[in-house]
Scaffold this active site. Structure first.
Site, PDB file in Angstrom:
ATOM      1  N   ASP A   1      -7.338  -1.833   4.199  1.00 61.12           N
ATOM      2  CA  ASP A   1      -6.099  -3.020   4.120  1.00 61.12           C
ATOM      3  C   ASP A   1      -6.145  -4.364   4.414  1.00 61.12           C
ATOM      4  OD1 ASP A   1      -4.551  -1.606   2.090  1.00 61.12           O
ATOM      5  OD2 ASP A   1      -3.451  -0.512   4.218  1.00 61.12           O
TER       6      ASP A   1
ATOM      7  N   ASP B   1       1.247  -1.424   0.168  1.00 61.57           N
ATOM      8  CA  ASP B   1      -0.190  -0.168  -0.141  1.00 61.57           C
ATOM      9  C   ASP B   1       1.204   1.307  -0.185  1.00 61.57           C
ATOM     10  OD1 ASP B   1      -2.360   1.556   0.285  1.00 61.57           O
ATOM     11  OD2 ASP B   1      -2.241   2.010   2.677  1.00 61.57           O
TER      12      ASP B   1
ATOM     13  N   ASP C   1      -0.938  -0.774   5.805  1.00 62.00           N
ATOM     14  CA  ASP C   1      -1.516  -0.398   7.591  1.00 62.00           C
ATOM     15  C   ASP C   1      -2.844   0.137   7.988  1.00 62.00           C
ATOM     16  OD1 ASP C   1      -1.193   1.636   5.887  1.00 62.00           O
ATOM     17  OD2 ASP C   1      -0.586   2.925   7.279  1.00 62.00           O
TER      18      ASP C   1
END
Length: 667
Positions: free
Chosen positions: A565, A361, A561
């Site tokens: 996600d 990410d 994080d």
């Protein structure tokens, strides 16, 4: 919480002969509920007592053993060896009989008992007693090595605070951390561990975060900053307002993650368990055939072939594998934890060694996740004040980093100005915020949100994260927010490539222009990918596409994080949650947790995992190779009982000491 399971299972996975545990204990340990963290300390003390008892047992057994060689009378010599044998081997004999009644015949106790009783039956008194003597010596040193590993892990578990000092008016009381409620005020003196997560309300100090992050650099904290349980206060007293109950605190989560790690075994561990279950009956059958077939159909006396069969049995004990392989993984998980990488099971430790594709990410993982307003572009007929006011009202109840940056910009422009909170607030995943404040319906989000809500707007060409705002269907303008790439990110991705990761993919909900700009700063290569403007479900689809393209036998990892996600972390072969302050949902869904905001910790985890795997393979090859050679020598009559002792106890001790090298792995 599973506090003692990890520590106890390390010995429990050993053969049934081990003084500190047995194969059947291992099975029980895997199925049992865990006890409290303090039990780990008690277990260590019990192991120390057990080692002292072993020394006493050795001392008492050696005296008659030596006397057996000195005494001239054969009867007295036999009696001395028998006394020595019973003192040194009574535990093995007892367990063999006990397991026999439980239906568990084929364990090392059985092998040792049959071999040594057989030695006495054919007049090899000294050899029979010697097997028990050197076996006990080997177990003593093996248990010392195992206990050293357990103490190393216990040091990690020592992050659990012993008490919290509760402040109630002028009264200060030391209580158990579990008794503290959210909102309570506690005080932490220099030299004390911070017992619960909270916000500093008074004081300034340095914190040692090594227990959580593996980093020894102290961290400065002052009023208004968050602090994590498990860190050590170094400098001066801090007054802290508790923000999470103990069961939800960072220290409790870490302890639970480490303790539960042993419940998820690597394929190699499962193979060894299955291997031992079939291997032992097989070697007992081979030994029986070795004792019977040659004297019946070929040359040789019954006594000679019986002796060879007994030597064969002693050599065949699978203790070295059953003890050293779980110990290797246990030590690997402990070493990773001390380096700020929490691995939830040895199966995930193995998966880290096979990473072929890593998807990450962008926001908060590769970038700082600390957004700052760079510029504001109000629509015609509206002012900057209108734009920032309405945007701030919409984002007032959001915890997203973008919301914080907008609120901060508003505070800087209008210090002390209090805005009305939304009556109706809704987060639209992957789009933005819908909020009602008074008579105004405000939308704040990305360009897709404006399109979805049929708001005519002007696309902003500036590079950056863009927040478009509208009120009552009318476009207000665009706020451009910047997020800096972490200094560690470029180096981290370079390390991953050097470690053999074939492809890196960056996933983000941000616009394509920003994503490409970040990818350029990270020096992503031609084989790497950048995927932008993704909704949470889009990220799952991308992960599935990447998974289909990975090499056979390899694994796919995802690093993220945020709460969005969590589905992707669960879908990847190895889900890696980023940062000790990452969302609870992300940490819950992840298989590996990096306790700092440094992507390079992933490379550290891979190095530790590969060192662990390397030692596991070394032990398997070494143990099976030595066992096979000595078993062949025993069948041919070349190896005697003394060589058998080395092939069993000596090999086990060498394998255990090799497994412990993981604890000294330097990153």
């Amino acid at each position: 919480m599973n506090s003692n399971s990890t520590n106890s299972q390390i010995v429990g996975t050993g053969c049934a002969c081990c003084e500190s545990g047995s194969c059947e204990q291992a099975e029980d340990a895997d199925d049992s509920d865990s006890s409290s963290t303090s039990a780990a300390t008690n277990a260590t003390a019990n192991n120390d007592n057990a080692q002292r008892n072993q020394l006493i047992q050795l001392g008492l057994g050696v005296l008659p053993f030596v006397a057996g060689f000195i005494l001239p009378d054969p009867t007295l010599s036999f009696a001395a060896f028998l006394v020595s044998y019973l003192i040194l081997g009574w535990r093995v004999l007892y367990k063999a009989v006990h397991n026999l009644f439980r239906g568990k015949i084929f364990d090392e106790n059985f092998l040792m008992s049959i071999a040594t009783i057989g030695a006495f039956a054919i007049g090899k008194y000294a050899e029979g007693a010697a097997v028990m003597l050197f076996y006990l010596v080997g177990m003593y040193f093996q248990n010392r090595a195992i206990n050293k590993s357990k103490r190393s892990i216990a040091e990690l578990m020592d992050i659990r605070p012993d008490f919290a000092t509760l402040v109630e008016g002028d009264k200060r009381t030391q209580v158990d951390p579990s008794m503290i409620n959210v909102g309570d005020i506690i005080i932490v003196k220099p030299g004390e561990k911070i017992p619960l997560d909270g916000t500093v309300t008074a004081g300034r100090s340095l914190l040692d975060t090594r227990a959580l992050t593996g980093e020894s650099v102290p961290r400065n904290v002052t009023t208004g900053e968050e602090v994590l349980s498990g860190t050590l206060n170094l400098d001066s007293a801090l007054t802290i307002k508790v923000t999470a109950a103990y069961k939800d605190s960072t220290v409790a989560r870490i302890i639970e993650l480490v303790e539960n790690a042993r419940s998820k075994k690597a394929a190699t561990e499962n193979f060894i368990t299955t291997f031992a279950r079939y291997y032992t009956p097989l070697v007992v059958t081979l030994a029986s055939l070795l004792a019977v077939i040659p004297p019946l159909f070929f040359a040789g006396s019954w006594e000679e072939w019986l002796y060879r069969a007994l030597v064969f049995l002693v050599i065949s004990c699978p203790c070295a594998l059953v003890v050293s392989i779980p110990l290797s993984y246990f030590s690997g998980i402990g070493t990773a934890s001390r380096n700020g990488v929490l691995v939830k099971g040895s199966n995930y430790l193995d998966a880290l060694t096979k990473l072929d594709i890593v998807a990450l990410d962008k926001t908060g993982t590769l970038t700082e996740g600390i957004f700052k307003v760079c510029s504001m572009h109000p629509a015609e007929g509206h002012s900057i004040d209108d734009l920032i006011d309405y945007a701030t009202k919409a984002e007032l109840l959001s915890n997203h980093p973008i919301a914080h940056s907008i609120s901060q910009a508003h505070d800087e422009m209008h210090p002390g100005c209090k805005l009305e909170s939304p009556q109706d607030f809704r987060e639209v995943a992957g789009h933005g915020i819908s909020a009602t404040v008074g008579d105004d319906h405000i939308l704040a989000g990305n360009s897709k949100f404006m399109v979805a809500e049929s708001i005519p707007f002007t696309e902003c060409p500036e590079v950056g994260t863009k927040l478009y705002a509208a009120v009552n269907g009318a476009y207000l303008g665009c706020i451009v927010i910047a997020d800096e790439v972490k200094a560690d990110s470029k180096h981290a991705l370079k390390e991953l490539k050097q470690l053999g990761v074939r492809k890196i993919a960056m996933l983000t909900g941000d616009n394509a222009v920003v994503a490409r700009d970040v990818g350029k700063k990270l020096a992503l290569g031609k084989t790497d990918e950048v995927h932008a403007e993704l909704l949470p479900q889009d990220k799952v689809s991308i992960i599935e596409q990447l998974d289909a393209g990975k090499r056979a036998g390899k694994s796919l990892g995802f690093v993220g994080d945020g709460i969005n996600d969590a589905p992707v972390l669960a879908r990847a072969d190895v889900g890696i949650a980023m940062g000790g302050l990452g969302s609870d949902a992300a940490i819950e869904a992840a298989d590996v947790v990096l306790m700092t905001d440094e992507p390079s910790k992933l490379a550290s985890g891979i190095k530790i995992a590969r060192a662990t795997r390397r030692i596991v393979v070394q032990n398997i090859v070494f143990v099976l190779g030595v066992k096979a050679a000595f078993m062949l020598m025993a069948a041919l009559g070349v190896a005697g009982i003394w060589e058998a002792v080395f092939a069993d106890v000596g090999v086990t001790l060498i394998a255990v000491l090799n497994a412990m090298r993981i604890l000294r792995t330097k990153i």
